[in-house]
Design a protein around this motif. Structure first.
Motif, PDB file in Angstrom:
ATOM      1  N   ASN A  51       0.959  -1.376   0.118  1.00  0.00           N
ATOM      2  CA  ASN A  51       0.060  -0.048  -0.042  1.00  0.00           C
ATOM      3  C   ASN A  51       0.749   1.444  -0.069  1.00  0.00           C
ATOM      4  OD1 ASN A  51      -2.679  -1.229   0.253  1.00  0.00           O
ATOM      5  ND2 ASN A  51      -1.596  -1.838   2.225  1.00  0.00           N
ATOM      6  N   ALA A  52       1.954   1.386   0.660  1.00  0.00           N
ATOM      7  CA  ALA A  52       2.807   2.574   0.783  1.00  0.00           C
ATOM      8  C   ALA A  52       3.577   2.817  -0.579  1.00  0.00           C
ATOM      9  CB  ALA A  52       3.496   2.611   2.396  1.00  0.00           C
ATOM     10  N   ASP A  53       4.318   4.020  -0.579  1.00  0.00           N
ATOM     11  CA  ASP A  53       5.026   4.244  -1.575  1.00  0.00           C
ATOM     12  C   ASP A  53       6.388   3.661  -1.324  1.00  0.00           C
ATOM     13  OD1 ASP A  53       6.267   6.066  -0.082  1.00  0.00           O
ATOM     14  OD2 ASP A  53       5.406   7.604  -0.870  1.00  0.00           O
ATOM     15  N   GLY A  54       7.346   3.657  -2.239  1.00  0.00           N
ATOM     16  CA  GLY A  54       8.907   3.217  -2.043  1.00  0.00           C
ATOM     17  C   GLY A  54       9.602   4.031  -0.802  1.00  0.00           C
ATOM     18  N   ASP A  55       9.314   5.136  -0.664  1.00  0.00           N
ATOM     19  CA  ASP A  55      10.139   5.980   0.225  1.00  0.00           C
ATOM     20  C   ASP A  55       9.756   5.145   1.811  1.00  0.00           C
ATOM     21  OD1 ASP A  55      11.483   7.293  -1.759  1.00  0.00           O
ATOM     22  OD2 ASP A  55       9.919   8.801  -1.596  1.00  0.00           O
ATOM     23  N   ILE A  56       8.309   5.164   1.803  1.00  0.00           N
ATOM     24  CA  ILE A  56       8.119   4.795   3.304  1.00  0.00           C
ATOM     25  C   ILE A  56       8.534   3.191   3.559  1.00  0.00           C
ATOM     26  CG2 ILE A  56       6.034   4.139   4.697  1.00  0.00           C
ATOM     27  CD1 ILE A  56       6.058   6.722   4.324  1.00  0.00           C
ATOM     28  N   LEU A  57       8.419   2.422   2.420  1.00  0.00           N
ATOM     29  CA  LEU A  57       9.150   1.179   2.651  1.00  0.00           C
ATOM     30  C   LEU A  57      10.630   0.981   2.885  1.00  0.00           C
ATOM     31  CD1 LEU A  57       8.175  -1.985   2.498  1.00  0.00           C
ATOM     32  CD2 LEU A  57       8.673  -1.783   0.221  1.00  0.00           C
ATOM     33  N   GLN A  58      11.336   1.965   2.443  1.00  0.00           N
ATOM     34  CA  GLN A  58      12.805   2.108   2.326  1.00  0.00           C
ATOM     35  C   GLN A  58      13.039   2.468   3.796  1.00  0.00           C
ATOM     36  OE1 GLN A  58      14.767   4.479  -0.428  1.00  0.00           O
ATOM     37  NE2 GLN A  58      16.685   4.250   0.746  1.00  0.00           N
TER      38      GLN A  58
END
Length: 133
Positions: A51-58
């Motif tokens: 659900n989240a974007d790549g920045d949040i996941l990183q």
């Protein structure tokens, strides 16, 4: 036979006699609310990845790696547990788009106006009772 694009959910049906391709879209509906994730690193990452974007996941991966390292250095899992609990609340908000918008609005309000008065805040016991963490 119709083909469906998984990303856009548009459907391509048979070609019309004129040669144009008929494209349809499914009925608009509310985004699906996923079940509440378990309070584990794997479950949290799965919700964020979906659900989240790549920045949040990183950021999550970096925070978790740092917490693991700190726990190893200190010989205490407390930093890891605190990081997982903090990110669990984030993942819980991401599983429900409306809840996520409400969380972001609350954060904006807190940054602009400060936190709510003490009598309007949830205690740790209330949080544990409501969310099970």
């Amino acid at each position: 036979m119709a083909a469906v694009c998984r990303r856009t959910r548009l459907c391509w049906a048979k070609r019309r006699p004129t040669g144009e391709l008929l494209i349809t879209a499914p009925h608009a509906r509310q985004p699906e609310v996923l079940p509440r994730p378990a309070c584990t690193p794997t479950a949290i990452r799965a919700v964020l990845a979906a659900n989240a974007d790549g920045d949040i996941l990183q950021r999550y991966d970096e925070d978790l790696d740092a917490a693991f390292e700190q726990a190893r250095e200190q010989g205490d899992v407390t930093p890891l547990v605190q990081t997982v609990k903090r990110w669990w609340f984030e993942a819980d908000a991401w599983r429900d788009p409306q809840a996520h918008r409400e969380l972001l609005a609350r954060i904006d309000t807190y940054q602009d106006e400060g936190p709510p008065p003490a009598e309007q805040r949830m205690s740790r016991e209330e949080i544990r009772a409501q969310f099970g963490v």
